[in-house]
Motif scaffolding. Sequence first.
Motif, PDB file in Angstrom:
ATOM      1  N   GLY A 119       0.806  -1.211   0.000  1.00 45.12           N
ATOM      2  CA  GLY A 119       0.000   0.000   0.000  1.00 45.12           C
ATOM      3  C   GLY A 119       0.839   1.260   0.000  1.00 45.12           C
ATOM      4  O   GLY A 119       0.548   2.226  -0.713  1.00 45.12           O
ATOM      5  N   SER A 162       1.167   4.028  -3.067  1.00 43.13           N
ATOM      6  CA  SER A 162       0.946   5.442  -2.732  1.00 43.13           C
ATOM      7  C   SER A 162       2.140   6.285  -3.168  1.00 43.13           C
ATOM      8  O   SER A 162       1.968   7.393  -3.690  1.00 43.13           O
ATOM      9  CB  SER A 162       0.720   5.607  -1.226  1.00 43.13           C
ATOM     10  OG  SER A 162      -0.500   5.017  -0.819  1.00 43.13           O
ATOM     11  N   SER A 190      -2.283  -2.564   5.616  1.00 44.15           N
ATOM     12  CA  SER A 190      -1.648  -1.980   4.427  1.00 44.15           C
ATOM     13  C   SER A 190      -0.848  -3.006   3.635  1.00 44.15           C
ATOM     14  O   SER A 190      -0.324  -2.708   2.565  1.00 44.15           O
ATOM     15  CB  SER A 190      -0.726  -0.825   4.826  1.00 44.15           C
ATOM     16  OG  SER A 190       0.351  -1.298   5.636  1.00 44.15           O
TER      17      SER A 190
END
Length: 261
Positions: free
Chosen positions: A68, A72, A160
């Motif tokens: 994650g 990002s 995540s």
Amino acid sequence: MKIAIGNDHTALEMKAAIKAHLEEKGYEVLDLGTNSTDSCDYPVYGEKVGRAVVDGEADLGIAICGTGVGISALMDHTTDIAMASRPIKFSEKMKIKGAGEEVDEVIVAYDALAVVVHPSNPVKQLTRQQLEDIFRGKINNWKQVGGDDRKIVVYSRETSSGTYEFFKESVLKNKNYMASSLSMPATGAIIQSVSQTKGAIGYVGLAYVSPRVKTLSVSYDGSHYATPTVENATNKTYPIVRPLYYYYNVKNKEQVSPLIQ
């Protein structure tokens, strides 16, 4: 070529392995830490790696993080390639598309997720449904699946993590984990916890399996069980197998192609 490398407090072993591999290949490595088990999050070491590249101290940078965080960083243009252990989410794709950009996906490997328990656990195999019921809290004692009269302690990855997402999708069929599952920041932490807790169960990538834990055979149809091995993952007889990905911005294809190829 000099490569800067940074990591959080959960990835010391992974960084050491990557660093040794790069040095074996003849690269000079600039280790920017952390080299401590004290808590250290992505903004701290990620900025160090990025700054080293921008300032000319290194030619390339590697920041070791969860899926994650990596995706990002790709969306924020702070990395050129994001490695991922799950497919990019629809919401992530839409955010990228909304910025007028496009990412490309490359499958680079396949990995099996092994279900692990304490070595003393007499249970040898579980069905997908039993695993779902355990990780959702519907089965909470090992005697319910043929084991000892002992409470089941569930270990999972943090939310995540791509590994967390894939296990939820494949094994739990996108249902939620039990609220009382113990969230671990890294695979190594799951291995350590399961090896020290007799009632424990968790899941790890095949490469992390060690004699400190016991792997279980798994069946998705209730009759054909397979152990998590390289051979069974390759021939797909073991059911919990996932692809591993590279993601990169299409406009940077020429720049990243030498690494991907």
